[in-house]
Design an enzyme around this catalytic site. Structure first.
Site, PDB file in Angstrom:
ATOM      1  N   VAL A 229      -1.255 -12.754   9.835  1.00  0.00           N
ATOM      2  CA  VAL A 229      -0.498 -11.838   9.237  1.00  0.00           C
ATOM      3  C   VAL A 229      -0.921 -10.307   9.692  1.00  0.00           C
ATOM      4  O   VAL A 229      -1.965 -10.028   9.656  1.00  0.00           O
ATOM      5  CB  VAL A 229      -0.851 -12.069   7.678  1.00  0.00           C
ATOM      6  CG1 VAL A 229      -0.389 -10.620   6.929  1.00  0.00           C
ATOM      7  CG2 VAL A 229      -0.192 -13.192   7.183  1.00  0.00           C
TER       8      VAL A 229
ATOM      9  N   GLU B 298      -5.746   4.578  13.949  1.00  0.00           N
ATOM     10  CA  GLU B 298      -6.648   3.541  14.273  1.00  0.00           C
ATOM     11  C   GLU B 298      -7.398   4.131  15.549  1.00  0.00           C
ATOM     12  O   GLU B 298      -8.518   3.479  16.301  1.00  0.00           O
ATOM     13  CB  GLU B 298      -5.962   2.150  14.876  1.00  0.00           C
ATOM     14  CG  GLU B 298      -4.980   2.271  15.777  1.00  0.00           C
ATOM     15  CD  GLU B 298      -3.647   2.640  15.602  1.00  0.00           C
ATOM     16  OE1 GLU B 298      -2.915   2.395  16.438  1.00  0.00           O
ATOM     17  OE2 GLU B 298      -3.423   3.058  14.282  1.00  0.00           O
TER      18      GLU B 298
ATOM     19  N   LYS C 245       1.449   1.835   7.247  1.00  0.00           N
ATOM     20  CA  LYS C 245       1.744   0.921   8.614  1.00  0.00           C
ATOM     21  C   LYS C 245       2.717   1.580   9.251  1.00  0.00           C
ATOM     22  O   LYS C 245       3.364   2.900   9.246  1.00  0.00           O
ATOM     23  CB  LYS C 245       2.642  -0.149   7.859  1.00  0.00           C
ATOM     24  CG  LYS C 245       1.582  -1.335   7.276  1.00  0.00           C
ATOM     25  CD  LYS C 245       0.568  -1.493   8.220  1.00  0.00           C
ATOM     26  CE  LYS C 245       0.709  -2.327   9.565  1.00  0.00           C
ATOM     27  NZ  LYS C 245      -0.356  -2.504  10.129  1.00  0.00           N
TER      28      LYS C 245
ATOM     29  N   ASP D  68      -2.584  -7.103  15.212  1.00  0.00           N
ATOM     30  CA  ASP D  68      -2.037  -5.842  15.292  1.00  0.00           C
ATOM     31  C   ASP D  68      -2.041  -5.165  16.707  1.00  0.00           C
ATOM     32  O   ASP D  68      -1.216  -4.429  16.967  1.00  0.00           O
ATOM     33  CB  ASP D  68      -2.839  -4.856  14.113  1.00  0.00           C
ATOM     34  CG  ASP D  68      -2.162  -4.876  12.914  1.00  0.00           C
ATOM     35  OD1 ASP D  68      -1.016  -5.125  12.606  1.00  0.00           O
ATOM     36  OD2 ASP D  68      -3.160  -4.435  11.831  1.00  0.00           O
TER      37      ASP D  68
ATOM     38  N   ASN E  86      -0.853  -7.364   8.548  1.00  0.00           N
ATOM     39  CA  ASN E  86      -0.781  -6.343   7.646  1.00  0.00           C
ATOM     40  C   ASN E  86      -1.674  -6.977   6.388  1.00  0.00           C
ATOM     41  O   ASN E  86      -1.322  -6.849   5.341  1.00  0.00           O
ATOM     42  CB  ASN E  86       0.171  -5.385   7.176  1.00  0.00           C
ATOM     43  CG  ASN E  86       1.220  -6.270   6.316  1.00  0.00           C
ATOM     44  OD1 ASN E  86       1.529  -7.434   6.641  1.00  0.00           O
ATOM     45  ND2 ASN E  86       1.925  -5.827   5.353  1.00  0.00           N
ATOM     46  N   MET E  87      -2.721  -7.666   6.958  1.00  0.00           N
ATOM     47  CA  MET E  87      -3.481  -8.408   5.919  1.00  0.00           C
ATOM     48  C   MET E  87      -3.993  -7.652   4.713  1.00  0.00           C
ATOM     49  O   MET E  87      -3.958  -7.939   3.722  1.00  0.00           O
ATOM     50  CB  MET E  87      -4.913  -9.151   6.521  1.00  0.00           C
ATOM     51  CG  MET E  87      -4.763 -10.413   7.524  1.00  0.00           C
ATOM     52  SD  MET E  87      -5.958 -10.698   8.200  1.00  0.00           S
ATOM     53  CE  MET E  87      -6.869 -11.375   7.029  1.00  0.00           C
TER      54      MET E  87
ATOM     55  N   ARG F  95       0.631  -1.356  -0.135  1.00  0.00           N
ATOM     56  CA  ARG F  95      -0.013  -0.164  -0.105  1.00  0.00           C
ATOM     57  C   ARG F  95       0.771   1.283   0.069  1.00  0.00           C
ATOM     58  O   ARG F  95       1.996   1.087   0.146  1.00  0.00           O
ATOM     59  CB  ARG F  95      -0.812  -0.094   1.202  1.00  0.00           C
ATOM     60  CG  ARG F  95      -2.149  -1.083   1.112  1.00  0.00           C
ATOM     61  CD  ARG F  95      -2.735  -1.097   2.418  1.00  0.00           C
ATOM     62  NE  ARG F  95      -1.861  -1.688   3.446  1.00  0.00           N
ATOM     63  CZ  ARG F  95      -2.419  -2.080   4.840  1.00  0.00           C
ATOM     64  NH1 ARG F  95      -3.639  -1.657   5.251  1.00  0.00           N
ATOM     65  NH2 ARG F  95      -1.482  -2.665   5.573  1.00  0.00           N
TER      66      ARG F  95
ATOM     67  N   VAL G 270      -7.225 -11.703  13.311  1.00  0.00           N
ATOM     68  CA  VAL G 270      -7.124 -10.463  12.661  1.00  0.00           C
ATOM     69  C   VAL G 270      -6.973  -9.356  13.587  1.00  0.00           C
ATOM     70  O   VAL G 270      -6.346  -8.095  13.174  1.00  0.00           O
ATOM     71  CB  VAL G 270      -8.661 -10.156  12.060  1.00  0.00           C
ATOM     72  CG1 VAL G 270      -8.610  -8.566  11.364  1.00  0.00           C
ATOM     73  CG2 VAL G 270      -9.094 -11.107  11.053  1.00  0.00           C
ATOM     74  N   ALA G 271      -7.083  -9.723  14.659  1.00  0.00           N
ATOM     75  CA  ALA G 271      -6.560  -8.765  16.068  1.00  0.00           C
ATOM     76  C   ALA G 271      -5.014  -8.649  16.235  1.00  0.00           C
ATOM     77  O   ALA G 271      -4.683  -7.969  17.399  1.00  0.00           O
ATOM     78  CB  ALA G 271      -7.348  -9.235  17.363  1.00  0.00           C
TER      79      ALA G 271
ATOM     80  N   TYR H 106      -1.053   4.320  10.740  1.00  0.00           N
ATOM     81  CA  TYR H 106      -1.399   3.414  11.668  1.00  0.00           C
ATOM     82  C   TYR H 106      -0.243   3.041  12.483  1.00  0.00           C
ATOM     83  O   TYR H 106       1.061   2.970  12.343  1.00  0.00           O
ATOM     84  CB  TYR H 106      -1.866   1.960  11.139  1.00  0.00           C
ATOM     85  CG  TYR H 106      -3.221   1.900  10.376  1.00  0.00           C
ATOM     86  CD1 TYR H 106      -4.422   2.205  11.036  1.00  0.00           C
ATOM     87  CD2 TYR H 106      -3.086   1.696   8.949  1.00  0.00           C
ATOM     88  CE1 TYR H 106      -5.505   2.204  10.312  1.00  0.00           C
ATOM     89  CE2 TYR H 106      -4.449   1.734   8.340  1.00  0.00           C
ATOM     90  CZ  TYR H 106      -5.617   1.916   9.086  1.00  0.00           C
ATOM     91  OH  TYR H 106      -6.575   1.914   8.506  1.00  0.00           O
TER      92      TYR H 106
ATOM     93  N   HIS I  80      -0.539   1.207  16.373  1.00  0.00           N
ATOM     94  CA  HIS I  80      -0.985   0.042  16.956  1.00  0.00           C
ATOM     95  C   HIS I  80       0.222  -0.153  17.989  1.00  0.00           C
ATOM     96  O   HIS I  80       0.920  -0.998  18.163  1.00  0.00           O
ATOM     97  CB  HIS I  80      -0.894  -1.331  16.230  1.00  0.00           C
ATOM     98  CG  HIS I  80      -2.056  -1.213  15.244  1.00  0.00           C
ATOM     99  ND1 HIS I  80      -3.350  -1.337  15.486  1.00  0.00           N
ATOM    100  CD2 HIS I  80      -1.884  -1.148  13.763  1.00  0.00           C
ATOM    101  CE1 HIS I  80      -4.144  -1.052  14.001  1.00  0.00           C
ATOM    102  NE2 HIS I  80      -3.279  -1.098  13.288  1.00  0.00           N
TER     103      HIS I  80
END
Length: 372
Positions: free
Chosen positions: A298, A118, A75, A270, A300-301, A15, A267-268, A94, A96
């Protein structure tokens, strides 16, 4: 303002912080945008496209950080990037931070003003800059889990939708927020049996209104989690406490009661992950096995589908980027309480309470840190 867009350097992160369309909007408002050469290659946008939109092309990341007042990324800054930050920088990306003390301490030491996508809020209590990537990650979670369930990838060898005469897979989704609802959308379409577990009755009512009898909704307790996780073929962790570390909902002891070859998609991750056995993985090496359970973690899906996710992210971030550039970060933050919620680190202080609590650091009110 001079706004910098460095090329993302996290593993398999394709990205980019600004699309050419966003660059054009910023340039039209009189701002100078410096894009590192090759930054847009992952979304199929070369330097010539960015130049045509009004950007200058920088030869190196060092040049971008040296010349620009605001750095717009996707990221969290990697170690090499954090070394380039100074007290004169505004970082918009982001972060995190709750599960990442090393990054947090580096950002504190940099003195930079760091705004995390976020934790920016909306008037309705949502997380508008996290939502687009949560939508992408939720939808990707099902296809990632389906692949991992194939025997050649270590899974049980189960097809999500089954076939006539053979039962479909059971998908259990922990958390019914944006990630969970989008995972449910794809899971229902696959023909699988879908169970969503959440501790909010309002969330569960909303899901029933959206999906009707195509999913089962279950109130979250230790007993219901154990009951459904142990019978699942695919478990998707979709819980979120804004800014804070994710709660560990599935222990290693519970993992050992699951079906061998079942798959976990966390998915959590991060925010530290909601399974005790989770650890971050990359697109290059996405899965690992613990006690016969396949883990896909992963961090950074959405980076796996950079075209979709970059444009979705920019749709949400551009108004805030324009405000920060037009007013200056301090004024924009003080005028917008929802953007102010995104301020995580400022002038060497942690200004987000969940981050401070998670890492055992002192908390400073963001207005105080800004000198209001």
């Amino acid at each position: 303002m001079i706004i910098g867009v460095p090329r993302e350097i996290k593993n398999n992160e394709y990205r980019v912080g600004l699309t050419p369309a966003s660059v054009r909007e910023l340039a039209a408002h009189g701002h100078d945008v410096l894009v590192e050469t090759g930054a847009g290659q992952g979304i199929g946008m070369g330097d010539a496209v960015y130049a045509a939109a009004g950007a200058r092309i920088g030869a190196t990341a060092e040049q971008v950080f040296a010349e620009c007042a605001m750095i717009v990324k996707v990221k969290e800054p990697q170690a090499a990037e954090r070394k380039r930050l100074t007290p004169d920088h505004v970082l918009f990306t982001y972060l995190h931070l709750a599960p990442d003390p090393e990054q947090t301490h580096d950002l504190i030491a940099s003195g930079a003003l760091c705004i995390a996508y976020e934790t920016v809020t909306s008037a309705t209590g949502g997380l508008p800059l996290l939502a687009p990537m949560s939508e992408v990650a939720g939808r990707m979670a099902v296809q990632a889990g389906a692949t991992a369930l194939e025997k050649s990838h270590g899974g049980r060898g189960v097809l999500l939708g089954g076939v006539p005469g053979v039962e479909p897979a059971k998908i259990v989704i922990l958390g019914g927020g944006v990630v969970g609802a989008n995972a449910a959308l794809i899971a229902v379409g696959s023909g699988a049996e879908v169970v969503v577990i959440d501790r909010s009755l309002e969330v569960l009512r909303h899901l029933v209104a959206q999906f009707g009898s195509r999913i089962k909704t279950v109130f979250s307790t230790a007993e219901t989690i154990e009951q459904h996780v142990t019978a699942a073929d695919l478990v998707i962790g979709a819980v979120l406490i804004p800014g804070a570390s994710a709660p560990k909902l599935v222990s290693r002891a519970l993992l050992q009661k699951m079906r061998r070859g079942a798959v976990i998609v966390d998915v959590a991750i991060d925010q530290g992950g909601c399974f005790e056995t989770s650890r971050p993985t990359t697109h290059a090496d996405p899965v690992f096995e613990v006690d016969g359970i396949i883990h896909y973690c992963v961090a950074n899906m959405p980076g796996g589908v950079p075209h979709t996710s970059t444009y979705a992210l920019n749709n949400a971030t551009l108004p805030f980027t324009l405000a920060l550039a037009a007013k200056g970060a301090r004024q924009a933050l003080l005028e917008d309480p929802h953007l102010l919620e995104g301020l995580n680190v400022c002038a060497g202080k942690v200004t987000n309470r969940p981050v401070a609590d998670a890492l055992g650091l002192a908390y400073t009110d963001p207005r105080t840190a800004l000198g209001a």
